[in-house]
Every structure is written in structure tokens, then in C-alpha cells.
Design a protein around this motif. Structure first.
Motif, short mmCIF file in Angstrom:
data_model
loop_
_atom_site.label_atom_id
_atom_site.label_comp_id
_atom_site.label_asym_id
_atom_site.label_seq_id
_atom_site.Cartn_x
_atom_site.Cartn_y
_atom_site.Cartn_z
N GLY A 136 17.86 45.19 50.91
CA GLY A 136 18.73 44.43 51.79
C GLY A 136 20.07 45.10 52.00
O GLY A 136 20.79 44.80 52.95
N ALA A 137 20.40 46.03 51.10
CA ALA A 137 21.66 46.78 51.22
C ALA A 137 21.40 48.24 51.60
O ALA A 137 22.14 48.82 52.39
N PHE A 138 20.35 48.82 51.01
CA PHE A 138 19.99 50.21 51.27
C PHE A 138 18.50 50.29 51.57
O PHE A 138 17.70 49.62 50.91
N GLU A 139 18.15 51.09 52.53
CA GLU A 139 16.75 51.18 52.96
C GLU A 139 15.87 51.77 51.86
O GLU A 139 16.22 52.77 51.23
N ILE A 227 18.31 40.78 58.24
CA ILE A 227 18.52 42.17 57.79
C ILE A 227 18.00 43.15 58.84
O ILE A 227 18.67 44.14 59.18
N LEU A 228 16.81 42.88 59.38
CA LEU A 228 16.21 43.79 60.35
C LEU A 228 16.95 43.74 61.69
O LEU A 228 17.04 44.76 62.39
N GLU A 229 17.46 42.57 62.04
CA GLU A 229 18.20 42.45 63.30
C GLU A 229 19.48 43.28 63.26
O GLU A 229 19.81 43.99 64.22
N ILE A 230 20.19 43.20 62.15
CA ILE A 230 21.42 43.98 62.01
C ILE A 230 21.11 45.46 61.86
O ILE A 230 21.79 46.32 62.43
N GLY A 231 20.06 45.77 61.10
CA GLY A 231 19.66 47.15 60.88
C GLY A 231 20.10 47.64 59.51
O GLY A 231 21.29 47.55 59.16
N GLN A 232 19.15 48.13 58.74
CA GLN A 232 19.46 48.54 57.37
C GLN A 232 20.43 49.71 57.33
O GLN A 232 21.28 49.79 56.43
N ALA A 233 20.32 50.61 58.28
CA ALA A 233 21.24 51.76 58.30
C ALA A 233 22.67 51.30 58.55
O ALA A 233 23.61 51.79 57.91
N ARG A 234 22.85 50.34 59.45
CA ARG A 234 24.18 49.81 59.73
C ARG A 234 24.74 49.08 58.52
O ARG A 234 25.93 49.16 58.21
N ILE A 235 23.87 48.33 57.84
CA ILE A 235 24.31 47.58 56.67
C ILE A 235 24.79 48.51 55.56
O ILE A 235 25.86 48.32 54.99
N SER A 267 26.07 52.80 45.16
CA SER A 267 25.39 51.60 45.62
C SER A 267 26.43 50.64 46.18
O SER A 267 27.56 51.04 46.48
N GLY A 268 26.07 49.38 46.31
CA GLY A 268 27.03 48.40 46.80
C GLY A 268 27.90 47.81 45.71
O GLY A 268 28.72 46.92 45.98
N MET A 269 27.74 48.27 44.50
CA MET A 269 28.49 47.73 43.37
C MET A 269 29.60 48.69 42.95
O MET A 269 29.40 49.89 42.86
#
Length: 331
Positions: A136-139, A227-235, A267-269
Motif C-alpha cells: 500500500g506504500a511501496f509496490e 490505492i490503485l486509483e492513486i497509483g502505487q508509484a505516486r504514493i 521505507s515510510g517509517m
């Protein structure tokens, strides 16, 4: 609702680059990891490799195999990073599974899945991923990353509820992982209740033993669609930009960054602590102060953990930095 279940199964498969028939719905990450640990036919002397930095969900299912004579090995960590160079030395002819968190809960270290997965595939070892701290944060693409098994909850970075998750098992491993929970829904003709024939489904659906968590699956589907609508790369790009901003601001406050700053392992942490301060009391006090101001962080590994997602803003970090500054003035 059965049609919706199958739609969500396809969404989950799309999220990780799998096939729908390789996806099962589980209660949580632990459920999926236990399906693998208890479903494989282990022999005395077989070995499992995890790391020193695993969350208990990816420790206890493997420790429980001690009675079968299974040996548990751990990849060492140095500071906040796993010593990946030790993995080839730990793998031998008795290694059956390498099971790692995609990102470690206590240091934020993001494992280079493709690198480890390729090594495991070449050595004939099953590569299992506890994906809850990055999905959900990284592909994650199970084909590209050579992942054989994956388990993850819908909560945390997926933005869904607790009590529902996904379990991926590569299709050619289906008959190597025996279902340990059995019920009316594990067989081919599951909806024909008057027809009793023990013929397991030829899909990951064989691990769904009974009635499903329908509300959870609906919510999981909504989360994946977002998640897919926004795009994992963008996230992931947004999260890394936010964490860059957070790291710079924490340093300006005189705090030290504990997690790896190597872009490959970010990562996101973000983990932080006081310079030269090994006393956990003060960092706990800071955590409590932030909580009282509606800023939610965690203490993990004795350090303060921030986990910003794509929806957080730079303006919110201004409030974080202000509250830290106020705390430092008074402590």
C-alpha cells in the motif's frame, strides 16, 4: 456478495502482480504465515531463515516448529540495517524457507525483495514475505520480486480494517502446502451442500475453510481500489518526499535519525531519538506529549517512530516540529 468477493480477489491479485487463483482471504498476517508454517511437510534438521528484526507474527509460527526438529536461523542486523551479505552463507541444502518482513517494524529497513527473492529461487528455497509494513506504500510485484508466499493485513498502509488480509501462494506450490483448517468451503463443489466429495479446490481458495468476513472483504476492496486509483508509484514517491521533509526537520530540532538513510532501504517509517540519550524515559515522554496534541507516533525498539502516509501534509509537520520544540524547552 460472492461476485464482489471474486472482484476483490482480482483487485488483490492486480495489486501484487499475481493471478486471482493464487489469492486467499485470511484473518490477518499471522494467519497467512501460519498456513505456510503448519502446512509444509518439514523433517528434522530442516532450516528456516528469518531476521533479527522480525515482528512476532513472523517469529512464533517458525519457533513452533522446534518440536519437529526444525532449526531457526536469523540474519544479523548492524545498526538499523540487515546484513544481507550473510544470507548466502546461511542458506544450505537443508534450508526450506526464507521468511522476511518487507520492511522491519523496529527500524524501517526495507528489504530489496527482488535481490533476496532471486537468490532464494536460484537455491530452490521458498521466499515468504510478511508485507504488512509496505503493502500500500511501496509496490510489490511477486513475479518481478521472485516472491513465493506473501501475507498481509488490510490495515496500516493499506488503509483498510483489521481482521481481513490477503495470502498469496505461487500456484506451483499449491500441493506443497497442505490446508490445516478444513471446512465446507475448501472443496471444489463447495456450494453443493448435498454432494459430499473431499476434493480440494485447485486454487488458493482451499485455504478459505468456511464463511467469509464479508464486511472486511468489502472494505479491503475499497482500500485496494483507492490505492490503485492513486497509483502505487505516486504514493511511494509522495511518502519518500514527506519523510525527507520529516528527517530534515527532526535533525534541525537536534534529534538523531536512527533508521537507514540509504535510498535503497528507505521505507515510510522514520525513527528518531535524542543525541547520545539511551534513557527510554525521555523519548516515551515525548511520545506522550505528541499524543496529547493529537499527533500519533509509536515507540518501537526504544525509538520514536513516525509513519506518514500520502495524505499527510508538510503543514502538519510544522505542528509536529512546533510541539517537539515546546517539549525540548520544558524537558
Amino acid at each position: 456478495w460472492v461476485k464482489r468477493f471474486e472482484k476483490v480477489r482480482k483487485l488483490a491479485a492486480n495489486l501484487i502482480g499475481a493471478l486471482p487463483n493464487e489469492i486467499a482471504f485470511v484473518k490477518n498476517t499471522s494467519h497467512g504465515l501460519s498456513l505456510l508454517a503448519q502446512g509444509m511437510d518439514f523433517a528434522p534438521g530442516d532450516e528456516i531463515i528469518i531476521s533479527e528484526l522480525e515482528f512476532p507474527a513472523n517469529v512464533y509460527p517458525w519457533m513452533a516448529l522446534k518440536d519437529k526438529g526444525v532449526i531457526l536461523k536469523k540474519i544479523p542486523a548492524k545498526n538499523a540495517e540487515l546484513v544481507l551479505s550473510e544470507i548466502p552463507n546461511l542458506i544450505n541444502e537443508r534450508t526450506r524457507v526464507v521468511s522476511l518482513s518487507s520492511a522491519t517494524f523496529s527500524t524501517g529497513f526495507r528489504v530489496p525483495l527482488a535481490e533476496v527473492g532471486k537468490l532464494c529461487r536460484e537455491r530452490g528455497v521458498i521466499f515468504c514475505v510478511d508485507a504488512i509494513q509496505s503493502l500500500g506504500a511501496f509496490e510489490i510485484n511477486v513475479i518481478r520480486d521472485h516472491v513465493d508466499v506473501l501475507s498481509a493485513d488490510a490495515h496500516k498502509w493499506m488503509l483498510g480494517p483489521e481482521g481481513i488480509g490477503i495470502f498469496y501462494l505461487r500456484k506451483n506450490l499449491l500441493n506443497k502446502v497442505k490446508p490445516v483448517l478444513l471446512g465446507w468451503n475448501t472443496v471444489e463443489h463447495s456450494l453443493d451442500f448435498d454432494h459430499i466429495e473431499f476434493s480440494l479446490k485447485n486454487t488458493a481458495g482451499r485455504y478459505e475453510e468456511g464463511s467469509m468476513n464479508g464486511i472486511g472483504i468489502y472494505a479491503l476492496g475499497a482500500a485496494i481500489e483507492l490505492i490503485l486509483e492513486i497509483g502505487q508509484a505516486r504514493i511511494s514517491e509522495r511518502i519518500l518526499r514527506l519523510t525527507d521533509h520529516l528527517i530534515a526537520g527532526l535533525k534541525e530540532q537536534g534529534l538523531r535519525i536512527v533508521n537507514s538513510l540509504d535510498p535503497r532501504f528507505r521505507s515510510g517509517m522514520v525513527f528518531t531519538n535524542f543525541e547520545g540519550d539511551s534513557d527510554t524515559q525521555r523519548i516515551n515522554e515525548l511520545n506522550n506529549h505528541l499524543y496529547s496534541k493529537g499527533i500519533y507516533t509509536s515507540i518501537r525498539g526504544g525509538h520514536l517512530r513516525f509513519s506518514p502516509h500520502f495524505y499527510n501534509t508538510e503543514d502538519e509537520f510544522k505542528q509536529v516540529f512546533k510541539e517537539i520544540a515546546d517539549f525540548l524547552k520544558n524537558h
